[in-house]
Design a protein around this motif. Structure first.
Motif, PDB file in Angstrom:
ATOM      1  N   MET A  27      -8.704  -1.382  -4.317  1.00 46.18           N
ATOM      2  CA  MET A  27      -8.269  -1.514  -3.035  1.00 46.18           C
ATOM      3  C   MET A  27      -8.997  -2.392  -2.050  1.00 46.18           C
ATOM      4  O   MET A  27      -8.497  -2.880  -1.221  1.00 46.18           O
ATOM      5  N   LYS A  28     -10.353  -2.400  -2.269  1.00 49.86           N
ATOM      6  CA  LYS A  28     -11.114  -3.171  -1.410  1.00 49.86           C
ATOM      7  C   LYS A  28     -11.027  -4.538  -1.785  1.00 49.86           C
ATOM      8  O   LYS A  28     -10.956  -5.409  -0.574  1.00 49.86           O
ATOM      9  N   LYS A  29     -11.051  -4.838  -2.920  1.00 52.50           N
ATOM     10  CA  LYS A  29     -10.854  -6.455  -3.560  1.00 52.50           C
ATOM     11  C   LYS A  29      -9.404  -6.918  -2.996  1.00 52.50           C
ATOM     12  O   LYS A  29      -9.497  -7.960  -2.379  1.00 52.50           O
ATOM     13  N   LEU A  30      -8.496  -6.201  -2.860  1.00 48.26           N
ATOM     14  CA  LEU A  30      -7.147  -6.743  -2.491  1.00 48.26           C
ATOM     15  C   LEU A  30      -6.897  -6.569  -1.061  1.00 48.26           C
ATOM     16  O   LEU A  30      -5.762  -6.938  -0.344  1.00 48.26           O
ATOM     17  N   GLU A  31      -8.020  -5.671  -0.632  1.00 54.51           N
ATOM     18  CA  GLU A  31      -7.849  -5.313   1.097  1.00 54.51           C
ATOM     19  C   GLU A  31      -6.331  -4.700   1.234  1.00 54.51           C
ATOM     20  O   GLU A  31      -5.396  -5.142   2.425  1.00 54.51           O
ATOM     21  N   LEU A  32      -6.175  -3.733   0.485  1.00 51.22           N
ATOM     22  CA  LEU A  32      -5.088  -3.138   0.678  1.00 51.22           C
ATOM     23  C   LEU A  32      -5.230  -1.571   1.262  1.00 51.22           C
ATOM     24  O   LEU A  32      -6.553  -0.901   1.066  1.00 51.22           O
ATOM     25  N   GLY A  33      -4.355  -0.770   2.079  1.00 49.66           N
ATOM     26  CA  GLY A  33      -4.655   0.454   2.243  1.00 49.66           C
ATOM     27  C   GLY A  33      -3.365   0.923   2.949  1.00 49.66           C
ATOM     28  O   GLY A  33      -2.666   0.200   3.698  1.00 49.66           O
ATOM     29  N   VAL A  34      -2.880   2.409   2.779  1.00 48.75           N
ATOM     30  CA  VAL A  34      -1.628   2.871   3.052  1.00 48.75           C
ATOM     31  C   VAL A  34      -1.594   2.653   4.659  1.00 48.75           C
ATOM     32  O   VAL A  34      -0.361   2.669   5.163  1.00 48.75           O
ATOM     33  N   PHE A  35      -2.511   2.788   5.275  1.00 50.50           N
ATOM     34  CA  PHE A  35      -2.662   2.788   6.760  1.00 50.50           C
ATOM     35  C   PHE A  35      -3.007   1.619   7.493  1.00 50.50           C
ATOM     36  O   PHE A  35      -2.909   1.322   8.272  1.00 50.50           O
ATOM     37  N   ASN A  36      -2.743   0.133   6.511  1.00 51.40           N
ATOM     38  CA  ASN A  36      -3.240  -0.787   7.051  1.00 51.40           C
ATOM     39  C   ASN A  36      -2.281  -1.438   8.085  1.00 51.40           C
ATOM     40  O   ASN A  36      -2.385  -2.413   8.771  1.00 51.40           O
ATOM     41  N   GLY A  37      -0.921  -0.894   7.977  1.00 50.71           N
ATOM     42  CA  GLY A  37       0.172  -1.616   8.680  1.00 50.71           C
ATOM     43  C   GLY A  37       0.692  -2.971   8.048  1.00 50.71           C
ATOM     44  O   GLY A  37       1.397  -3.572   8.920  1.00 50.71           O
ATOM     45  N   ASP A  38       0.317  -3.292   6.986  1.00 47.35           N
ATOM     46  CA  ASP A  38       0.706  -4.701   6.588  1.00 47.35           C
ATOM     47  C   ASP A  38       1.845  -4.715   5.695  1.00 47.35           C
ATOM     48  O   ASP A  38       2.154  -3.736   4.931  1.00 47.35           O
ATOM     49  N   ARG A  39       2.616  -5.503   5.767  1.00 47.14           N
ATOM     50  CA  ARG A  39       4.020  -5.767   4.888  1.00 47.14           C
ATOM     51  C   ARG A  39       3.702  -6.550   3.578  1.00 47.14           C
ATOM     52  O   ARG A  39       3.208  -7.728   3.664  1.00 47.14           O
ATOM     53  N   VAL A  40       3.307  -5.854   2.411  1.00 44.48           N
ATOM     54  CA  VAL A  40       2.780  -6.530   1.310  1.00 44.48           C
ATOM     55  C   VAL A  40       3.882  -6.863   0.368  1.00 44.48           C
ATOM     56  O   VAL A  40       4.840  -6.352   0.161  1.00 44.48           O
TER      57      VAL A  40
END
Ligand code: GLU
Length: 321
Positions: A304-317
Motif C-alpha cells: 500500500m505504501k509503495k503504491l501510495e494507495l489508501g481507501v480514504f485517499n480520495g484518489d480516482r485510481v
C-alpha cells in the motif's frame, strides 16, 4: 486526484514487499487449535488480483492453509445474498464489539444481537441462517459453493484441522448455546456450530483469497471467472463489515496505518479489499498478540505504501498496462 498505476509498478511493489518482509521474525502460530501450532512458521505468500483478472503471486501462494476467521467474510456474503442487507443488520448486526472475537462478555452486553457476522457469535448465527434451513448437507453445499464462486476454484475442508477444532471448540459451544437463549440461533444449534467449525477448517490458498478479495473490490463480479457472484449493492456492505472489525481489537490501528479494509484469521491469512482497484492477500502463520499475522500485515502495508494507495485517499485510481 486522478492516479495512474501501471501493472509493472504493481508487480514490482508486490515483489519488493515480499523480499523486504520475508525475514521478519516475531509472533507465534495460534496454538489453541493444536493443528495450527504445527504448521511451518516460515511459509509466506503474497498475492494481488486486479479487476481485469491479472494476478501477481509471490512465495507460497498455492499452499492450502486454514482459512479460519476469513471464512466469516465469505459466509456473511452468502447470507447477504440469501436475505439482503436489511435482514442481516436486523438478525445479526454490524457493530464492532471492541472485545475479542470469541468474547462471551460481548454477547451478554449486546444481547439484542450478536454484533457482526465477522466475530464468532455473529458467524455462528450466520451459519444458522444459511438456507436451506434444517438440512445440514444442503447448507454446507451452499456455503462451500459460495466459497468456490468467490475464490474462482474449489476449496475443501482439511480433515485433520476440522477434527482438531471440533475436539477443542468449547468456547464456541458456549457462545452458540448462549445465543440460543437470546433467540439468535435460527436453526439447530449443534448443526450451526458444526457448520461454522467446518467452514473455519477449509484449506485455502493466498491466490484464492486474493481472487475473493478482488471479487468484493469488483462489486461481486469475479474478475477471473467473470461470474457475477453477488449483487453489486452488497459490496459496500461487506466492505463496511470488514473495515469495522476485520482485525479484531486492533482494527482501528490497522485501518489507520495500512489504508485498506482487511480481515485476518488465526491460520495466518489476511484478505484485503481496495474497492474499485484490487484484492490483496497474504499468508504467514506467526501471529501478534491480537491474533493477526505479523508478516502478512507488514507485507500488505508495504504494498500500500509503495503504491501510495489508501481507501480514504480520495484518489480516482486507474490501472494501466
Ligand atoms: N476457528 C477459530 C475460532 O473459532 C477462528 C478464529 C479466528 O480466526 O479468529 O476460534
Amino acid at each position: 486526484m486522478d492516479k495512474k498505476i501501471s501493472k509493472a509498478q504493481i508487480r514490482s511493489a508486490v515483489e519488493e514487499a515480499y523480499a523486504e518482509c520475508k525475514d521478519i521474525t516475531g509472533g507465534h502460530n495460534a496454538d489453541y487449535i493444536p493443528f495450527l501450532a504445527n504448521i511451518n512458521p516460515n511459509l509466506f505468500g503474497l498475492s494481488v488480483t486486479l479487476l481485469d483478472g491479472t494476478t501477481v503471486n509471490v512465495g507460497d501462494t498455492e499452499y492450502k492453509f486454514g482459512i479460519e476467521s476469513v471464512s466469516k467474510v465469505l459466509t456473511a456474503i452468502l447470507v447477504l445474498r440469501q436475505y439482503g442487507a436489511e435482514a442481516v443488520l436486523k438478525q445479526i448486526g454490524a457493530d464492532a464489539t471492541g472485545l475479542p472475537f470469541n468474547s462471551i462478555f460481548a454477547i451478554l452486553l449486546e444481547k439484542d444481537h450478536p454484533s457482526t457476522p465477522l466475530v464468532n457469535a455473529g458467524a455462528i448465527t450466520a451459519c444458522s441462517m444459511v438456507e436451506p434451513k434444517g438440512d445440514s448437507w444442503g447448507k454446507w453445499e451452499a456455503i462451500i459453493n459460495n466459497f468456490t464462486a468467490l475464490c474462482g476454484s474449489p476449496a475443501q475442508v482439511i480433515d485433520e484441522l476440522y477434527k482438531s477444532e471440533s475436539d477443542t471448540n468449547f468456547n464456541n459451544r458456549s457462545i452458540a448455546w448462549l445465543l440460543k437463549t437470546y433467540n439468535r440461533i435460527y436453526d439447530d444449534v449443534p448443526m450451526s456450530l458444526d457448520l461454522y467449525t467446518r467452514q473455519c477448517s477449509v484449506g485455502i490458498t493466498a491466490s484464492q483469497l486474493s481472487i475473493c478479495a478482488a471479487t468484493i473490490a469488483n462489486k461481486g463480479l469475479n474478475p477471473v471467472t467473470k461470474e457475477q457472484v453477488f449483487d453489486a449493492v452488497l459490496a459496500p456492505k461487506i466492505t463496511t463489515l470488514i473495515s469495522t472489525v476485520g482485525f479484531y481489537q486492533t482494527t482501528g490501528d490497522w485501518l489507520y496505518t495500512s489504508g485498506i479494509p482487511a480481515k485476518s484469521g488465526v491460520g495466518g491469512g489476511v484478505l484485503g479489499v481496495l474497492p474499485g482497484v484490487m484484492g490483496i492477500s497474504a499468508f504467514a502463520p506467526p501471529l501478534d498478540e491480537a491474533g493477526n499475522s505479523v508478516k502478512a500485515q507488514a507485507a500488505i502495508k508495504a504494498v500500500m505504501k509503495k503504491l501510495e494507495l489508501g481507501v480514504f485517499n480520495g484518489d480516482r485510481v486507474t490501472i494501466i498496462d
